[in-house]
Design an enzyme around this catalytic site. Sequence first.
Site, PDB file in Angstrom:
ATOM      1  N   LEU A 103     -26.759 -53.407 -21.035  1.00 10.46           N
ATOM      2  CA  LEU A 103     -25.775 -54.045 -21.891  1.00 10.46           C
ATOM      3  C   LEU A 103     -24.615 -53.065 -21.977  1.00 10.46           C
ATOM      4  CD1 LEU A 103     -27.869 -55.484 -24.869  1.00 10.46           C
ATOM      5  CD2 LEU A 103     -26.545 -56.803 -23.210  1.00 10.46           C
ATOM      6  N   ASP A 104     -23.391 -53.547 -21.834  1.00  9.63           N
ATOM      7  CA  ASP A 104     -22.278 -52.610 -21.875  1.00  9.63           C
ATOM      8  C   ASP A 104     -22.172 -51.976 -23.263  1.00  9.63           C
ATOM      9  OD1 ASP A 104     -20.214 -54.079 -23.532  1.00  9.63           O
ATOM     10  OD2 ASP A 104     -20.456 -55.542 -21.932  1.00  9.63           O
ATOM     11  N   LYS A 105     -21.432 -50.913 -23.333  1.00  5.83           N
ATOM     12  CA  LYS A 105     -21.377 -50.092 -24.544  1.00  5.83           C
ATOM     13  C   LYS A 105     -20.887 -50.878 -25.750  1.00  5.83           C
ATOM     14  CE  LYS A 105     -20.105 -45.345 -25.777  1.00  5.83           C
ATOM     15  NZ  LYS A 105     -19.442 -44.104 -25.294  1.00  5.83           N
TER      16      LYS A 105
END
Length: 243
Positions: free
Chosen positions: A109-111
């Site tokens: 999951l992106d930041k």
Amino acid sequence: MRLAQYIALTGHCSRRAATRLIRDGRVTIAGRIANHIDQINLSLTTPELQPCAALNIMVDGLPLGPIETKQYWMLHKKVGTDCRLLAHDPTSLIHLLPKQPRLYPVGRLDKDSRGLLLLTNDGALTQSLMHPDFHHRKYYQVQVARAFDDTFLQQMAAGVSYKDVTTLPCKITRLSTDRFEIVLTQGLNRQIRRMSQALGFKVIDLKRIAIESLQLGNLTEGEMRPLTDSELSTLKSCLVSSI
């Protein structure tokens, strides 16, 4: 089984790192320096005598540990946690994980996103979930910066072109004037954000709520727990039926 794969299964390090150890001559088998084509035959050993002991496998002169028991956990990732396992980065997921067993995130999951992250040391399960040919479903709830109309939903569902890709058709459901739920079977980098941006909308909140049958439920942000036997069994059944 290739030696690097076996070393990774013991939790000593990742398979890539194991390949470097072998390359640098830091791994020995029965007193000789190992090489990349060495094979470990698990069928010739018993649970009481693991290959590392039977074959005298050493790393930097120290005995290699046994294969780790398979572990399956879920984490409710917070916004700001980086899924890359970088020890020098204080925001890295690696600082939230136990030293043993070594767990790895299944996908990322992106930041700026939050929600369900599956953690495991089961390479076969990871490969099954990550392989693009299997089209496993991942469920997200998304909020954009302004209200959208039904045309936006139709365009998202049909597939959106940006840069040099066109996304696959997907299922999308309105939750409110500015929120929707979307089910993806692709794993493109920042896909939902880029789809929305291509249609003139900015994502301000993105939460993954499920991977196939596995539900985030009411797990608190930042908390992690092992999967139940029922959750794991159902997830594996979903993966087998989709192959």
